[in-house]
Design an enzyme around this catalytic site. Structure first.
Site, short mmCIF file in Angstrom:
data_model
loop_
_atom_site.label_atom_id
_atom_site.label_comp_id
_atom_site.label_asym_id
_atom_site.label_seq_id
_atom_site.Cartn_x
_atom_site.Cartn_y
_atom_site.Cartn_z
N ARG A 50 0.82 -1.22 0.00
CA ARG A 50 0.00 0.00 0.00
C ARG A 50 0.85 1.26 0.00
NH1 ARG A 50 -4.34 -0.47 4.50
NH2 ARG A 50 -4.64 1.69 3.92
N LYS A 182 0.46 -29.99 4.21
CA LYS A 182 1.54 -30.67 4.93
C LYS A 182 1.63 -32.12 4.45
CE LYS A 182 1.12 -27.91 9.16
NZ LYS A 182 2.37 -27.29 9.57
N HIS A 240 -7.91 -25.55 10.66
CA HIS A 240 -6.94 -26.65 10.69
C HIS A 240 -7.48 -27.92 11.39
CE1 HIS A 240 -4.56 -23.44 9.29
NE2 HIS A 240 -4.10 -23.01 10.44
N LYS A 344 -1.90 -22.02 22.59
CA LYS A 344 -0.62 -21.31 22.42
C LYS A 344 0.12 -21.34 23.75
CE LYS A 344 -1.45 -18.53 18.45
NZ LYS A 344 -0.74 -19.31 17.43
C1 BG6 Z 1 -1.97 -20.31 11.50
C2 BG6 Z 1 -2.45 -19.59 12.73
O1 BG6 Z 1 -3.01 -20.55 10.61
O2 BG6 Z 1 -1.38 -21.56 11.88
C3 BG6 Z 1 -1.31 -19.37 13.71
O3 BG6 Z 1 -3.00 -18.33 12.35
C4 BG6 Z 1 -0.62 -20.68 14.02
O4 BG6 Z 1 -1.78 -18.75 14.90
C5 BG6 Z 1 -0.26 -21.41 12.74
O5 BG6 Z 1 0.54 -20.39 14.78
C6 BG6 Z 1 0.25 -22.82 13.04
O6 BG6 Z 1 0.76 -23.40 11.87
P1 BG6 Z 1 1.93 -24.50 11.92
O7 BG6 Z 1 2.11 -24.89 10.50
O8 BG6 Z 1 3.12 -23.80 12.53
O9 BG6 Z 1 1.42 -25.60 12.80
#
Ligand code: BG6
Length: 488
Positions: A50, A182, A240, A344
């Site tokens: 931007r 993955k 996920h 987390k």
């Molecule tokens: C992301 C999330 O989609 O996936 C993050 O927004 C997270 O908060 C991440 O840390 C985890 O991905 P990976 O591949 O490190 O397990």
């Protein structure tokens, strides 16, 4: 052998091109596929920013990110050649005038396919699509890649989608969930559908429960504003963890094409049991981290701050941990609990799926006590591998003493090739027009409906976060057990 689809000359236009995600994931992914000679055709990458604020240090940051991501021998010229392909274009506003510089460069390669990669907050997706359309930059060869989150509710997600769909058709839209890229996640399909052994016992008749854990040691980092709107439920579960659940629970698709696989995933998502005020209190736990100690990969201990300190606020209801016990109300999975857990600032980074099989029907070894059921442990990251825990006789006298021993497949021992990053596979699939590993809009809406049943019930019941120390396994096992969730 099936012939691979050839990659034809292309442009990639990355909106949010100087942002963190683009730097960490998108450019390195394109680079590794180029370095590996999978991309051999002519291509250009346009990084849309931007303002000019970040232009000056962009290239040096990009160069060092790419150099740091290379863990194999490489001809250094490849890095130089790749970096030369990337040009920054500053587009302050979504107007035809501001898009003119982009139009000028794309018009020079009108015979290339163009991938528009939206890596900005999703609120801008509609405006970008509309302006591209007004500038006549979208044609039948164009594709659009959408980064998550696509809105923060079912309503906002539908609104964003309806704007995008006015400019791109569903077969041009690629909604990324990087977990699907993955290697170990793709292996779930092979594990299930290329092994006769498992498919026969893959139902509530033989499986007692399924546990899906994605634990992270990182905190919210500098993403406080985004995370305050999402929390762990939207950031991780909605996409996920639900995608992992789908791959474990879906019926065998008729074929491997995008719609056959997505149809099966959709059936799983629409069979998820919705939550209400009673079940949400019984079967979910939400938590938030307070300060504590984290041990990194080098075994160094460091003190880390609380979530509230990380986001600079005195209070917040946002969950950084969530555990959910849920059911899939269909023929195959009747009464089999699926436990989903993510957080987390947990003790260790690992993503794992455990399939707990039922106990044997009749215990012949009663004097030795209870016989635990077999467990199939699928480690997605790190230390990728699969273990089958089975009872084994302990050698020597003393009767039939036994203990669980694992049959192990270690990915790194068995395969010596480099495991490509998720984004590498996904971007190549976009270039080849393969949508199997991307979410369709109806899948997304179905996931939202279930997620909103949790969000709404949390709101109605005013369920509070359980505080947990950073560097722990999240809310204590007593809390999880009360909710019938599992221990580590
Ligand atoms: C992301 C999330 O989609 O996936 C993050 O927004 C997270 O908060 C991440 O840390 C985890 O991905 P990976 O591949 O490190 O397990």
């Amino acid at each position: 052998m099936k012939k691979l689809i050839k990659i034809n000359p292309f442009n990639v236009v990355i909106f949010g091109g100087t942002g963190d995600l683009a730097l960490r994931k998108i450019y390195p992914a394109l680079f590794h596929r180029y370095a590996d000679n999978q991309i051999k055709c002519d291509f250009n990458i346009f990084s849309i920013a931007r303002t000019e604020k970040n232009n000056s240090n962009f290239y040096s940051k990009l160069k060092s990110t790419i150099i740091n991501s290379v863990d194999y021998d490489i001809d250094k010229n490849k890095i130089v050649d790749f970096l030369e392909k990337i040009k920054i274009i500053n587009i302050p506003k979504h107007t035809i005038t501001d898009y003119q510089p982009l139009k000028n460069v794309l018009d020079k390669t009108s015979d290339f396919q163009t991938i528009f990669y939206f890596s900005t907050p999703s609120a801008a997706f509609g405006d970008i699509s509309e302006t591209l359309e007004k500038c006549n930059l979208i044609n039948s060869r164009s594709k659009v890649v959408l980064e998550k989150p696509l809105g923060f509710s079912l309503a906002s997600s539908k609104e964003i989608n309806s704007k995008i769909s006015k400019c791109f058709s569903e077969n041009q839209i690629y909604r990324i969930d990087h977990y699907l890229g993955k290697e170990t996640v793709q292996n779930l399909m092979v594990l299930r559908f290329a092994n006769h052994l498992f498919e026969h016992s893959w139902s509530s008749q033989d499986i007692d429960s399924v546990q899906i854990t994605v634990a992270e040691t990182i905190g919210v980092e500098n993403r406080g504003n985004y995370y305050e709107q999402s929390g762990a439920l939207l950031d991780m579960v909605q996409n996920h963890l639900l995608q992992l659940l789908c791959l474990i629970a879906m019926e065998p698709p008729a074929k491997l094409d995008a719609n056959s696989v997505r149809n099966e995933k959709l059936k799983v998502l629409s069979s998820l049991r919705y939550f209400d005020e009673e079940s949400v209190l019984k079967d979910t736990v939400k938590g938030q981290y307070v300060g504590g100690k984290i041990i990194d990969n080098e075994n160094t201990e460091s003190l880390v701050s609380s979530y509230l300190e990380d986001i600079n606020k005195y209070e917040s209801d946002t969950e950084t941990f969530v555990a959910i016990k849920t059911f899939i109300d269909n023929w195959r999975w009747k009464d089999t609990p699926f436990y989903l857990r993510t957080g987390k600032r947990m003790k260790k980074r690992y993503s794992e799926i455990i399939i707990n099989f039922k106990k044997v029907r009749h215990n012949l070894f009663l004097s030795q006590g209870d016989i635990p059921g077999n467990a199939l442990v699928i480690r997605l990251q790190p230390e990728e591998g699969i273990q089958l825990l089975q009872m084994t006789k302990i050698p020597g006298p003393g009767g039939y003493r036994y203990k669980p021993i694992s049959l192990k497949l270690d990915y790194l021992d068995s395969f010596h090739e480099r495991l490509p990053e998720a984004y590498e596979r996904l971007i190549i699939d976009v270039l080849r027009g393969q949508q199997t590993l991307f979410m369709r809009q109806d899948e997304l809406e179905s996931a939202w409906l279930w997620i909103e049943s949790i969000k709404d019930s949390w709101k109605k019941t005013k369920l509070k976060n359980v505080l947990y120390e950073a560097g722990s396994w999240g809310p204590g096992n007593d809390v999880l057990e009360k909710n019938h969730a599992w221990t580590k």
